[in-house]
Design a protein around this motif. Structure first.
Motif, PDB file in Angstrom:
ATOM      1  N   SER A  74      -8.284 -12.520  16.218  1.00  0.00           N
ATOM      2  CA  SER A  74      -7.084 -12.156  16.974  1.00  0.00           C
ATOM      3  C   SER A  74      -6.818 -13.170  18.082  1.00  0.00           C
ATOM      4  O   SER A  74      -5.687 -13.609  18.297  1.00  0.00           O
ATOM      5  CB  SER A  74      -7.246 -10.752  17.580  1.00  0.00           C
ATOM      6  OG  SER A  74      -7.262  -9.771  16.582  1.00  0.00           O
ATOM      7  N   ARG A  78      -3.531 -15.713  18.232  1.00  0.00           N
ATOM      8  CA  ARG A  78      -2.642 -15.705  19.391  1.00  0.00           C
ATOM      9  C   ARG A  78      -2.511 -17.098  19.994  1.00  0.00           C
ATOM     10  O   ARG A  78      -1.417 -17.539  20.359  1.00  0.00           O
ATOM     11  CB  ARG A  78      -3.145 -14.709  20.435  1.00  0.00           C
ATOM     12  CG  ARG A  78      -2.669 -13.287  20.203  1.00  0.00           C
ATOM     13  CD  ARG A  78      -2.818 -12.443  21.454  1.00  0.00           C
ATOM     14  NE  ARG A  78      -4.228 -12.240  21.790  1.00  0.00           N
ATOM     15  CZ  ARG A  78      -4.985 -11.276  21.316  1.00  0.00           C
ATOM     16  NH1 ARG A  78      -4.488 -10.425  20.441  1.00  0.00           N
ATOM     17  NH2 ARG A  78      -6.242 -11.144  21.691  1.00  0.00           N
ATOM     18  N   TYR A 101      -1.492  -9.270   9.768  1.00  0.00           N
ATOM     19  CA  TYR A 101      -0.481 -10.173  10.315  1.00  0.00           C
ATOM     20  C   TYR A 101       0.702  -9.449  10.961  1.00  0.00           C
ATOM     21  O   TYR A 101       1.389 -10.027  11.804  1.00  0.00           O
ATOM     22  CB  TYR A 101       0.012 -11.126   9.222  1.00  0.00           C
ATOM     23  CG  TYR A 101      -1.007 -12.175   8.857  1.00  0.00           C
ATOM     24  CD1 TYR A 101      -1.136 -13.343   9.591  1.00  0.00           C
ATOM     25  CD2 TYR A 101      -1.874 -11.981   7.781  1.00  0.00           C
ATOM     26  CE1 TYR A 101      -2.085 -14.296   9.270  1.00  0.00           C
ATOM     27  CE2 TYR A 101      -2.833 -12.928   7.452  1.00  0.00           C
ATOM     28  CZ  TYR A 101      -2.931 -14.083   8.197  1.00  0.00           C
ATOM     29  OH  TYR A 101      -3.881 -15.018   7.877  1.00  0.00           O
ATOM     30  N   PHE A 104       1.089  -9.530  14.710  1.00  0.00           N
ATOM     31  CA  PHE A 104       1.516 -10.772  15.347  1.00  0.00           C
ATOM     32  C   PHE A 104       2.981 -11.098  15.038  1.00  0.00           C
ATOM     33  O   PHE A 104       3.428 -12.216  15.254  1.00  0.00           O
ATOM     34  CB  PHE A 104       0.611 -11.913  14.893  1.00  0.00           C
ATOM     35  CG  PHE A 104      -0.834 -11.679  15.208  1.00  0.00           C
ATOM     36  CD1 PHE A 104      -1.347 -12.002  16.466  1.00  0.00           C
ATOM     37  CD2 PHE A 104      -1.680 -11.090  14.287  1.00  0.00           C
ATOM     38  CE1 PHE A 104      -2.675 -11.758  16.776  1.00  0.00           C
ATOM     39  CE2 PHE A 104      -3.011 -10.844  14.587  1.00  0.00           C
ATOM     40  CZ  PHE A 104      -3.511 -11.174  15.836  1.00  0.00           C
TER      41      PHE A 104
END
Length: 375
Positions: A74, A78, A101, A104
């Motif tokens: 993660s 990011r 996914y 995000f």
């Protein structure tokens, strides 16, 4: 483990070329240099209809076994996406895993599809036996790549999701011991290439149970028909009754195959698969203005178009960016967006209907991801 755990650092190694794509490696490592997690960011130009924009895609995502389930991936995603947002306005995943996914901002944005063509249908349409070579068709070579690139870019000049292939493109799969590589056929008429097919290679020892064509592109219906005859002849020699062509149903190849007789198989994954995310909405929409004007044609005055276009950049009438990416790519039409609960103000509806007609319509072909451009 939280994202600010000490002794794990983020690094990027940029601008290495791998199989005709620029690749950036994003990594997490411990202070001692031990690898924790890694992914690749690939650069290309991707079409949203008749306009192609700079884009980046995520691939090769992996966390080392000893560091899994600790939040490292993660953090890596990011940080990689934050860097991508400084360079491009939109991100893609070629083959996403179901579930992760979406957190995000990614959403499934293209369906998987292929044609299944019976050999008998091709033979019947040709009106002749398949025991003779098809005139003009020969095995391809690297020297044919410039013409293959030209044919591909011309054939899919307005198709969403397809890559804009540059002059040095070569994503053909090289053959190695025990590993099948791409096999190409090229059709020449009057000394000029008018079509090509890329066949999925067969490894030594593989059974002769199937034949798959990764791409089949032609300048006209006659050329597409001859290439399909050449492939049907290969199947006839191998005693195969059908073959698969990975082309969309509304392509020239798809239309010729449908006329001959075929089946089109399509899969719409609810999650994972080929996914996309908007990184910079205003900039992406601004770059797509020529394409939105093309879709709208002359249905609205410049004043009405300008007001609605400005509203779209700000987030009205489509505030949800996952819906926006599906609409821009043609995965959804406005009617499908309504069915999923999206509401568009009345004064924008006519223009939004023109902007977002959905794929497979006269103004916007079906979005399609060719296998040779996946990563």
């Amino acid at each position: 483990m939280s994202d600010d755990v000490p002794r794990v650092g983020y690094t990027e190694v940029a601008d290495q070329e791998v199989r005709s794509l620029r690749v950036r490696y994003c990594r997490l490592r411990t202070a001692g240099g031990e690898p924790v997690a890694e992914l690749e960011v690939l650069s290309f130009r991707l079409r949203f209809g008749a306009v192609a924009v700079a884009a980046e895609g995520i691939g090769g995502v992996e966390t080392q076994p000893g560091f899994r389930r600790q939040g490292h991936m993660s953090r890596l995603l990011r940080q990689a996406l934050a860097g991508m947002a400084h360079r491009v306005d939109v991100a893609f995943v070629s083959d996403g895993i179901e579930g992760p996914y979406e957190r995000f901002g990614f959403v499934a944005a293209v369906a998987e599809g292929n044609l299944v063509i019976p050999v008998r249908s091709v033979e019947r349409a040709a009106g002749e036996d398949l025991d003779r070579p098809v005139p003009g068709v020969r095995s391809g070579s690297p020297a044919d790549l410039p013409e293959m690139i030209r044919l591909y870019n011309t054939a899919h000049a307005q198709r969403p999701w397809t890559h804009e292939r540059h002059a040095g493109w070569n994503r053909l799969i090289p053959q190695a011991t025990w590993k099948p590589g791409s096999q190409t056929l090229v059709l020449h008429t009057n000394g000029a290439a008018v079509g090509y097919a890329v066949l999925e290679g067969r490894a030594f020892g593989d059974p002769l149970g199937s034949l798959t064509v990764d791409e089949l592109v032609a300048e006209n219906a006659a050329a597409a028909r001859l290439l399909l005859m050449a492939i049907a002849r290969l199947c006839w020699k191998r005693r195969l009754s059908e073959f698969t062509v990975r082309e969309p149903a509304d392509s020239l190849t798809g239309r010729v195959a449908r006329h001959m007789g075929c089946t089109y198989q399509q899969r719409f994954p609810p999650s994972g698969g080929m996914m996309a995310a908007v990184l910079n909405r205003s900039s992406l929409v601004r770059n797509l203005e020529p394409e939105l004007r093309r879709r709208a044609a002359v249905q609205q005055s410049d004043k009405v178009f300008g007001e609605a276009f400005g509203a779209l950049r700000r987030g009205d009438p489509v505030p949800d960016e996952t819906a926006l990416i599906r609409l821009l790519l043609g995965y959804w039409s406005t009617d499908e967006a309504y069915a999923h609960g999206m509401s568009i103000p009345e004064w924008y509806r006519d223009l939004c209907t023109a902007w977002f007609p959905g794929g497979g319509t006269p103004s916007l072909p079906t979005p399609y991801a060719h296998r040779l451009d996946r990563y």
